[in-house]
Write an enzyme that holds these catalytic residues in place. Sequence first.
Site, PDB file in Angstrom:
ATOM      1  N   CYS A  41       0.791  -1.237   0.000  1.00  0.00           N
ATOM      2  CA  CYS A  41       0.000   0.000   0.000  1.00  0.00           C
ATOM      3  C   CYS A  41       0.821   1.285   0.000  1.00  0.00           C
ATOM      4  O   CYS A  41       0.755   2.073  -0.947  1.00  0.00           O
ATOM      5  CB  CYS A  41      -0.934   0.008   1.208  1.00  0.00           C
ATOM      6  N   HIS A  97      -2.922   6.443   4.331  1.00  0.00           N
ATOM      7  CA  HIS A  97      -1.830   5.491   4.580  1.00  0.00           C
ATOM      8  C   HIS A  97      -0.453   6.029   4.183  1.00  0.00           C
ATOM      9  O   HIS A  97       0.414   5.296   3.704  1.00  0.00           O
ATOM     10  CB  HIS A  97      -2.095   4.158   3.867  1.00  0.00           C
TER      11      HIS A  97
END
Length: 515
Positions: A41, A97
């Site tokens: 990610c 994130h």
Amino acid sequence: MTDDQGFNDIGYHNRDIHTPTLDKLAAEGVKLENYYIQPICTPSRSQFITGRYQIHTGLQHSIIRSRQPSCLPFDLRTLPQRLQEAGYATHMVGKWHLGFYKRDCLPTRRGFHTYFGSLTGSVDYYTYESCDGPGICGYDLHEGERVAWGQGGRYSTHLYAQRVRKILAAHDPSSQPLFIFLSFQAVHTPLQSPREYIYPYRQMGNVFRRKYAGMVSAVDEAIRNVTYALRKYGYYKNSVIIFSTDNGGQPLFGGSNWPLRGRKGTYWEGGVRGIGFVHSPLLRRRKRVNKALVHITDWYPTLVGLAGGNVSRMDGLDGYDMWETISNGKESPRLEILHNIDPLYNAARHGSFKNGYGIWNTAIQAAVRVGDWKLLTGNPGYGDWIPPQMLGNFPESWWNLERHTEAKKSLWLFNVADDPYERYDLSERRPDVVKQLLARLAFYNRTSVPVRYPLEDPRADPRRNGGAWGPWEGDEENWEAFYLRKRKVKKQKRKFCKMKSFFRRLNIRMMSNRI
């Protein structure tokens, strides 16, 4: 951008998955069938928003965990900041994130006028609870720089699409250009979806795969609603829609990269080759497949160029302006991709400088693509070919059996154009190509910055911050001050910190393997 959607998890790659909206948008636009992302990610998102490889941001290793005092380097101009300079209104909805330990790390401080979404890597789709280890849990849904309490019970895919529609309805497209980054949490774990999306897949024997497919269909419907809003409010004729996954799928939890090798978290094609397409009335050549080499770093200069910014003045970028390649079918300016160099990942036991012809230490995890050739060194990660699972309860221990079936190696070479499934290792037959690609790794390594992967900070615990994840360090503090305090503790408690260092290394190995 979707999260953890595998190469085999879209209708035009696999008829078992129902994505009519995505299939139609891709068919009427340009499908990118030689498109590369990163295997997990944070790396993909950081490269999208900075246009730089991980080795040039210090984020080479793993992800930014919720309790780590880390985020995008403050000295880098982000994509939304460059678009703001070009006069754009910029909005982000969904998963961030990219770190949040201080306010200067937040999306609204990194180029977005508004933000609505989750800061951590994974949250519950209904309650928005996020956990970073046993008992370390907190609420994670934010409106700008404040916690957005009271949203529990609303499915995140629906919530995010609804927010984008509100932004489109409130904005005047004739007064100011608009950039929206819709970053879906789906289809990352936990596997949660309203029942009506799962029902069409009731014949699938594997429960994980069934729920996962339902989540993909929910995303497809959300994108249908967003594109309808683009048409309704007068944006569509002058719009560019880019669709991208952030990394390969995770077969342990329903994803599929078949027929590619590997999975999320690996540098095999199944981990780094993504689903991507561009849909726009502005494309000059539509309804086609483009097999030019494209990487996620390329969106930065491509979008800045479309916005009228000066791409040539952006020193240090690793991306290329791909608009002429995508729109007109011209030859790609990109000839190679550095997938990554991670000096902290578990060293391959059988790797050495000798195996790397004295050019490169093959114990180090690294991967590079030059032309049609791809080279991997170190431990690339789990490397099996995994068809969509039919079994309802597949024993997790079985996934590790493949690791012992191949001879112990630390170097692989593939011609990806002729062998996209990476079945035929040519490293022994083509040492000349191996040496050339090893030299490219050595070159890139000389340009890398130190890895930034700090220890977890106990002050990040949501229980100390009102029950929610959010910034915990004052803006007046800096990286140097934080690490100086750590060094003082080491001098005072030497024996304890030796054990602490050991368990930290052990935890990094365990988490890297798990991710």
